[in-house]
Design a protein around this motif. Structure first.
Motif, PDB file in Angstrom:
ATOM      1  N   ILE A  37      25.859  74.195  53.235  1.00  0.00           N
ATOM      2  CA  ILE A  37      25.828  74.345  51.771  1.00  0.00           C
ATOM      3  C   ILE A  37      25.889  72.949  51.163  1.00  0.00           C
ATOM      4  N   CYS A  38      24.937  72.692  50.281  1.00  0.00           N
ATOM      5  CA  CYS A  38      24.790  71.383  49.665  1.00  0.00           C
ATOM      6  C   CYS A  38      25.308  71.455  48.230  1.00  0.00           C
ATOM      7  N   TYR A  39      25.833  70.346  47.720  1.00  0.00           N
ATOM      8  CA  TYR A  39      26.259  70.338  46.307  1.00  0.00           C
ATOM      9  C   TYR A  39      25.076  70.657  45.391  1.00  0.00           C
ATOM     10  N   GLY A  59      19.194  77.264  49.531  1.00  0.00           N
ATOM     11  CA  GLY A  59      19.529  76.587  50.784  1.00  0.00           C
ATOM     12  C   GLY A  59      18.367  75.814  51.368  1.00  0.00           C
ATOM     13  N   HIS A  60      18.628  74.558  51.752  1.00  0.00           N
ATOM     14  CA  HIS A  60      17.550  73.727  52.306  1.00  0.00           C
ATOM     15  C   HIS A  60      17.986  73.017  53.581  1.00  0.00           C
ATOM     16  N   GLU A  61      19.128  73.419  54.156  1.00  0.00           N
ATOM     17  CA  GLU A  61      19.587  72.767  55.395  1.00  0.00           C
ATOM     18  C   GLU A  61      19.297  73.735  56.544  1.00  0.00           C
ATOM     19  N   ILE A  62      18.048  73.669  56.989  1.00  0.00           N
ATOM     20  CA  ILE A  62      17.470  74.712  57.852  1.00  0.00           C
ATOM     21  C   ILE A  62      17.221  74.168  59.258  1.00  0.00           C
ATOM     22  N   ALA A 145      18.787  66.640  58.161  1.00  0.00           N
ATOM     23  CA  ALA A 145      17.779  66.359  57.128  1.00  0.00           C
ATOM     24  C   ALA A 145      18.450  65.916  55.836  1.00  0.00           C
ATOM     25  N   CYS A 146      19.314  66.775  55.317  1.00  0.00           N
ATOM     26  CA  CYS A 146      19.846  66.520  53.976  1.00  0.00           C
ATOM     27  C   CYS A 146      21.048  65.588  53.967  1.00  0.00           C
ATOM     28  N   VAL A 147      21.784  65.516  55.063  1.00  0.00           N
ATOM     29  CA  VAL A 147      22.999  64.694  55.032  1.00  0.00           C
ATOM     30  C   VAL A 147      22.797  63.415  55.845  1.00  0.00           C
ATOM     31  N   GLY A 331      34.291  67.265  54.212  1.00  0.00           N
ATOM     32  CA  GLY A 331      33.202  67.519  55.156  1.00  0.00           C
ATOM     33  C   GLY A 331      32.328  68.672  54.674  1.00  0.00           C
ATOM     34  N   ARG A 332      31.362  69.032  55.553  1.00  0.00           N
ATOM     35  CA  ARG A 332      30.382  70.036  55.195  1.00  0.00           C
ATOM     36  C   ARG A 332      30.963  71.437  55.299  1.00  0.00           C
ATOM     37  N   VAL A 333      30.587  72.300  54.365  1.00  0.00           N
ATOM     38  CA  VAL A 333      30.912  73.718  54.473  1.00  0.00           C
ATOM     39  C   VAL A 333      29.672  74.412  55.029  1.00  0.00           C
TER      40      VAL A 333
HETATM   41 ZN   LIG Z   1      21.437  69.417  50.962  1.00  0.00          ZN
END
Ligand SMILES: [Zn+2]
Ligand SMILES: [Zn+2]
Length: 338
Positions: A37-39, A59-62, A145-147, A331-333
């Motif tokens: 989950i991204c901000y 959602g885009h962290e696939i 990808a996103c982080v 950290g990431r959720v």
């Molecule tokens: Zn993201």
């Protein structure tokens, strides 16, 4: 299958039964075990990105395993482990052709322009795909990808952070900040971590921060004191709450790379300071397939680990959003899709 869907801005997501995606000719369907989950997903729900196409699966962290591949997909097949760029590049423009697909003006974002990752099966275009090597964990692949890829792009490709330099990371306790500390350490920098949460100080040291500074009326002076002349580099991951003071922590010739804008509104920019100190301020967006390949290799070698705040079930997505919005997470959720 079940998907968490956003049907209206500023409203809770709802769990719905949706059809299984069917890949087009140049598309694949990825089976995911976990997604991040991204901000940005929270900002999307809250209406800050009003062009989002509704209703949508955000959602885009696939990442995951290819369950089905379209007839003309090349280089990827059923059973391959993959991660997706957060966007679909056009593949035709000057940016796409020169390996800067993150700047493609025609790019479309998963979870905003087309259905994204908050479901077990996700349809992704093969132009977005990167192979995940053996030995890389599920979570490490998901955030590549996103982080971590995004941060590698900002710190190394855009900012050229080099060994021995001093770098300030703002918002260091969040899902982005904690991984920025790791990557800056991998690049050989001395890291000063800024946070607004006293509870996070110890864990930031554990992750690798050389110094941790709590936000205050004079935190910029504290950074100056810790570093002598100031830092060489600022990774600005917050925006309006930290920008002005973060700029004052820099030594002459300092570089700032901006990746965060958590409350989308303009920041005060002191032009005199910018000129007299010879500062450079650049923005950095997302990652390229090359960045992702680089950070996956670093994860494979154990240099980058996913720092997880915990994994929640898909039906708990609204609670997860609340936790992230209140900055309760270190950290990431993650969302489990098993
Ligand atoms: Zn993201
Ligand atoms: Zn393009």
């Amino acid at each position: 299958m079940q998907a968490a869907r956003l049907k209206a801005l500023k409203a809770d997501l709802s769990l719905e039964e949706v059809d299984m995606p069917i890949p087009g000719d140049d598309e694949v369907v990825i089976e995911q075990l976990v997604t991040g989950i991204c901000y940005r997903d929270v900002l999307t729900r809250d209406g800050y990105l009003p062009r989002v196409s509704l209703p949508i699966t955000p959602g885009h962290e696939i990442s995951g395993t290819i369950a089905k591949a379209g007839a003309s997909v090349q280089g990827f097949k059923k059973g391959d482990r993959v991660v997706s760029l957060i966007y679909l590049p056009c593949g035709k423009c000057e940016f796409c052709k020169s390996g800067q697909e993150n700047l493609c003006p025609n790019r479309k974002t998963y979870g905003e322009d087309m259905d994204g990752g908050y479901a077990r099966f996700v349809k992704v275009n093969s132009r977005s795909l990167v192979h995940v090597p053996d030995g890389v964990g599920e979570q490490e692949a998901t955030i590549s990808a996103c982080v971590t890829g995004m941060l590698y792009h900002a710190l190394k490709v855009v900012g050229n952070l080099s060994e021995g330099e001093k770098v300030l990371v703002t918002g260091a306790g969040g899902g982005v900040g904690v991984h920025a500390i790791q990557i800056a350490k991998v690049l050989g920098a001395e890291v000063i971590a800024e946070t607004s949460s006293k509870q996070k100080v110890e864990s930031l040291h554990r992750i690798g921060a050389d110094h941790v500074v709590m936000i205050s009326d004079s935190w910029d002076k504290e950074v100056k004191k810790l570093t002598g002349n100031g830092v060489d580099f600022v990774l600005e991951a917050v925006g309006i709450h930290t920008f002005e003071k973060a700029m004052r922590t820099m030594n002459s010739g300092g570089r700032m790379v901006v990746v965060g804008n958590l409350v989308p509104q303009p920041v005060p920019l002191h032009l005199g300071l910018l000129i007299l100190k010879g500062y450079t301020i650049r923005g950095s967006v997302s990652s390229t397939r090359d960045d992702i390949t680089k950070v996956l290799d670093l994860s494979k070698r154990g240099k980058i680990k996913a720092i997880s705040d915990g994994t929640m079930d898909l039906h708990e997505v609204n609670g997860a959003f609340a936790r992230i919005k209140q900055k309760g997470n270190t950290g990431r959720v993650f969302l489990s899709l098993k």
